[in-house]
Design an enzyme around this catalytic site. Structure first.
Site, PDB file in Angstrom:
ATOM      1  N   CYS A  98      28.256  51.698  40.027  1.00 60.60           N
ATOM      2  CA  CYS A  98      29.349  50.731  39.954  1.00 60.60           C
ATOM      3  C   CYS A  98      29.029  49.628  40.957  1.00 60.60           C
ATOM      4  O   CYS A  98      28.542  49.897  42.054  1.00 60.60           O
ATOM      5  CB  CYS A  98      30.671  51.412  40.314  1.00 60.60           C
ATOM      6  SG  CYS A  98      32.095  50.316  40.170  1.00 60.60           S
ATOM      7  N   HIS A 204      38.348  48.085  37.655  1.00 60.59           N
ATOM      8  CA  HIS A 204      37.301  47.205  37.135  1.00 60.59           C
ATOM      9  C   HIS A 204      37.915  45.940  36.546  1.00 60.59           C
ATOM     10  O   HIS A 204      39.018  45.976  35.992  1.00 60.59           O
ATOM     11  CB  HIS A 204      36.466  47.948  36.089  1.00 60.59           C
ATOM     12  CG  HIS A 204      35.772  49.148  36.660  1.00 60.59           C
ATOM     13  ND1 HIS A 204      35.681  50.345  35.998  1.00 60.59           N
ATOM     14  CD2 HIS A 204      35.162  49.332  37.864  1.00 60.59           C
ATOM     15  CE1 HIS A 204      35.029  51.217  36.757  1.00 60.59           C
ATOM     16  NE2 HIS A 204      34.703  50.618  37.889  1.00 60.59           N
ATOM     17  N   PRO A 373      35.579  42.658  46.789  1.00 59.32           N
ATOM     18  CA  PRO A 373      36.753  42.281  45.991  1.00 59.32           C
ATOM     19  C   PRO A 373      38.048  42.711  46.668  1.00 59.32           C
ATOM     20  O   PRO A 373      38.132  43.778  47.282  1.00 59.32           O
ATOM     21  CB  PRO A 373      36.551  43.065  44.683  1.00 59.32           C
ATOM     22  CG  PRO A 373      35.128  43.509  44.688  1.00 59.32           C
ATOM     23  CD  PRO A 373      34.744  43.645  46.115  1.00 59.32           C
ATOM     24  N   GLY A 374      39.056  41.859  46.531  1.00 59.09           N
ATOM     25  CA  GLY A 374      40.392  42.220  46.980  1.00 59.09           C
ATOM     26  C   GLY A 374      41.153  42.862  45.839  1.00 59.09           C
ATOM     27  O   GLY A 374      40.632  43.712  45.121  1.00 59.09           O
ATOM     28  N   THR A 375      42.370  42.437  45.628  1.00 61.35           N
ATOM     29  CA  THR A 375      43.176  42.947  44.524  1.00 61.35           C
ATOM     30  C   THR A 375      43.739  41.769  43.750  1.00 61.35           C
ATOM     31  O   THR A 375      43.612  40.622  44.165  1.00 61.35           O
ATOM     32  CB  THR A 375      44.345  43.793  45.049  1.00 61.35           C
ATOM     33  OG1 THR A 375      45.208  42.953  45.833  1.00 61.35           O
ATOM     34  CG2 THR A 375      43.848  44.920  45.931  1.00 61.35           C
ATOM     35  N   HIS A 397      32.979  47.752  50.508  1.00 62.36           N
ATOM     36  CA  HIS A 397      32.831  47.351  49.104  1.00 62.36           C
ATOM     37  C   HIS A 397      34.118  46.844  48.483  1.00 62.36           C
ATOM     38  O   HIS A 397      34.121  46.445  47.321  1.00 62.36           O
ATOM     39  CB  HIS A 397      32.305  48.525  48.283  1.00 62.36           C
ATOM     40  CG  HIS A 397      33.360  49.435  47.720  1.00 62.36           C
ATOM     41  ND1 HIS A 397      34.297  50.078  48.503  1.00 62.36           N
ATOM     42  CD2 HIS A 397      33.623  49.807  46.436  1.00 62.36           C
ATOM     43  CE1 HIS A 397      35.093  50.805  47.727  1.00 62.36           C
ATOM     44  NE2 HIS A 397      34.712  50.665  46.482  1.00 62.36           N
ATOM     45  N   GLY A 398      35.222  46.840  49.216  1.00 63.27           N
ATOM     46  CA  GLY A 398      36.482  46.370  48.649  1.00 63.27           C
ATOM     47  C   GLY A 398      37.613  46.577  49.630  1.00 63.27           C
ATOM     48  O   GLY A 398      37.382  46.850  50.813  1.00 63.27           O
ATOM     49  N   LYS A 473      41.718  42.624  32.950  1.00 67.40           N
ATOM     50  CA  LYS A 473      41.706  44.008  33.421  1.00 67.40           C
ATOM     51  C   LYS A 473      41.761  44.984  32.255  1.00 67.40           C
ATOM     52  O   LYS A 473      42.339  44.689  31.207  1.00 67.40           O
ATOM     53  CB  LYS A 473      42.924  44.280  34.320  1.00 67.40           C
ATOM     54  CG  LYS A 473      42.904  43.550  35.638  1.00 67.40           C
ATOM     55  CD  LYS A 473      42.061  44.244  36.673  1.00 67.40           C
ATOM     56  CE  LYS A 473      42.725  45.472  37.193  1.00 67.40           C
ATOM     57  NZ  LYS A 473      41.978  46.107  38.276  1.00 67.40           N
TER      58      LYS A 473
END
Length: 474
Positions: A98, A204, A373-375, A397-398, A473
């Protein structure tokens, strides 16, 4: 197990060594980012990982640490192959390879906004996502699927779905070379054949973003980033094929590990020596899943490029593609000697420093891009690798979960999430609004705090802040 934390500074904690721990546990996080709620076993998992045979230096936790399978998500550990160091599928996870890729357009926010609704509608129709089947490309038979498992993104580019530069800006130039398709079970092949070129579900996404702030001008220029620029970020992995491979090899190792004199405190940490038949079999199957994931992201990029060109008349150029669920054999200087280590990174991104020989020539001066990445509705970050990273050149990683998916569904209504995203002026195209509530911003840590902790601990350096304009999404 009782976990006792030792404060090693405002940004870092150690875990007191208990019986069985061969190395210390280290969490690169301030107290408010640590998972300390009753019942959360993330830090216990850090301690459990420290018991693995052959482990060197420490069992590390990134600032986005949360509870995972065997290893915590955000866990990093390396074992010494020469001293019967082990490989553990739990140290990679179910979504093998991933990862995240970032693409840029020569287009700014003001120019894109009039096209955004049409762009999102077309992407909504084109990009397969959600649970189960659905794909951009269907192999004609096993031989063609094997080409993907051995060739990764290289195979996809050879078929005309990309450009040669894509491979220069992809980890391992688009493919892991030691894939062994014979170690991938039939059920995994069946699952993968229906999912090549698809996002999947959960966290994802494909996101249209804008560079909100440049934090390192020199590095951003090398990466091809500038303030106000439009980007596309894609986050996905190896889908059902990777999940099946992980489960299959955990069971194989659990059945034989006692023959090697191995006892682990958690059955989810099932492992065997790297050089054992079972260890080599897992690494070969894992590499095949990694190539599936790179091919998956390449096909999704190709589809996004076609839609982007049709709507805006602009192309997309790849900044970089990097995994955050992988085990790699790496030769490193450890305790004064050169050793071959099996470095497990689960929910942790490889972050190569400037001058590293594995970097493309045009990135060598500044280091490897790292994507955090955030949200939905919050920022994401671009970082870069730095010299002196003690966690085997690994970074976060996030944002990292703080709520379970069940809790998020209980506490966040669809109406509330719609309103939040509307207020943030983020266009959303979900496969299901019900599953979207699982990924609400409240369910995650503050990504600003996570990247700050990473930078303070010498895991990476901040380069740019990105904000979402549109989210697709599963």
């Amino acid at each position: 197990m009782e976990i006792r934390l030792i404060e090693a500074g405002p940004w870092r904690f150690g875990i007191e060594r208990t019986d069985g721990m061969r190395v210390p546990g280290v969490a690169f996080a301030p107290r408010d980012l640590l998972p300390l709620e009753p019942g959360d076993k993330s830090l216990e998992q850090v301690a459990n990982v420290a018991t693995l045979p052959g482990i060197v230096r420490a069992s590390y936790a990134m600032p986005d640490i949360h509870w995972g399978y065997g290893f915590p998500i955000g866990g990093v550990a390396a074992t010494d192959v020469a001293t019967e160091g082990v490989v553990s599928p739990g140290g990679v996870g179910f979504d093998i390879s991933c990862g995240v890729r970032l693409l840029t357009a020569e287009l700014d926010r003001a120019s894109l906004l009039p096209h955004l609704p049409d762009l999102m509608d077309r992407l909504d129709r084109v990009i397969p996502r959600g649970l189960g089947r659905g794909c951009l490309w269907r192999p004609t038979g096993r031989a063609q699927l094997y080409e993907v498992l051995c060739g990764g993104a290289r195979y996809v580019v050879e078929q005309g779905h990309g450009v040669p530069r894509d491979l220069d800006r992809c980890e391992d130039r688009g493919a892991v070379d030691d894939a062994d398709v014979s170690q991938v079970a039939e059920r995994a092949l069946e699952r993968g054949a229906w999912q090549v070129g698809s996002l999947g579900s959960a966290n994802h996404f494909l996101e249209i973003q804008c560079v909100d702030a440049v934090l390192d001008e020199r590095c951003a220029k090398v990466f091809g980033l500038r303030a106000g620029q439009i980007c596309v970020m894609i986050h996905c992995g190896s889908r059902g094929l990777g999940h099946q491979i992980c489960g299959d090899h955990v069971r194989r190792m659990d059945a034989v590990q006692r023959r090697y004199g191995i006892s682990v405190p958690d059955p989810q940490l099932a492992c065997t020596p790297v050089d054992s038949p079972q260890g080599r079999a897992y690494l070969g199957a894992m590499a095949a899943a990694a190539n599936f994931a790179r091919a998956n992201r390449q096909w999704l990029s190709d589809a996004a490029r076609r839609v982007f060109w049709a709507v805006t008349g602009h192309d997309l150029e790849l900044v970089y593609d990097v995994s955050h669920n992988l085990a790699k054999l790496e030769t490193r200087q450890t305790d004064g000697t050169r050793r071959t280590l099996c470095v497990h990174r689960k929910g942790a991104t490889r972050a190569l420093p400037p001058g590293h020989p594995d970097l493309p020539e045009d990135l060598a001066a500044v280091g490897q891009p790292v994507f955090v990445p955030g949200t939905m509705g919050t920022a994401s970050y671009v970082m870069t690798g730095v010299t002196g990273n003690e966690a085997f050149d690994s970074c976060c990683h996030g944002a990292g979960r703080v709520w379970s998916r069940h809790r998020a569904q209980r506490e966040i209504t669809t109406e509330r999430l719609r309103a939040e995203l509307s207020d943030a002026k983020v266009a959303v195209r979900p496969a299901s609004w019900r599953s979207m509530t699982e990924e609400a911003p409240e369910a995650y840590k503050d990504v600003d705090a996570v990247v700050a902790a990473s930078e303070h601990n010498g895991l990476g350096r901040l380069v740019a802040r990105l904000v979402p304009l549109g989210v697709l999404k599963g």
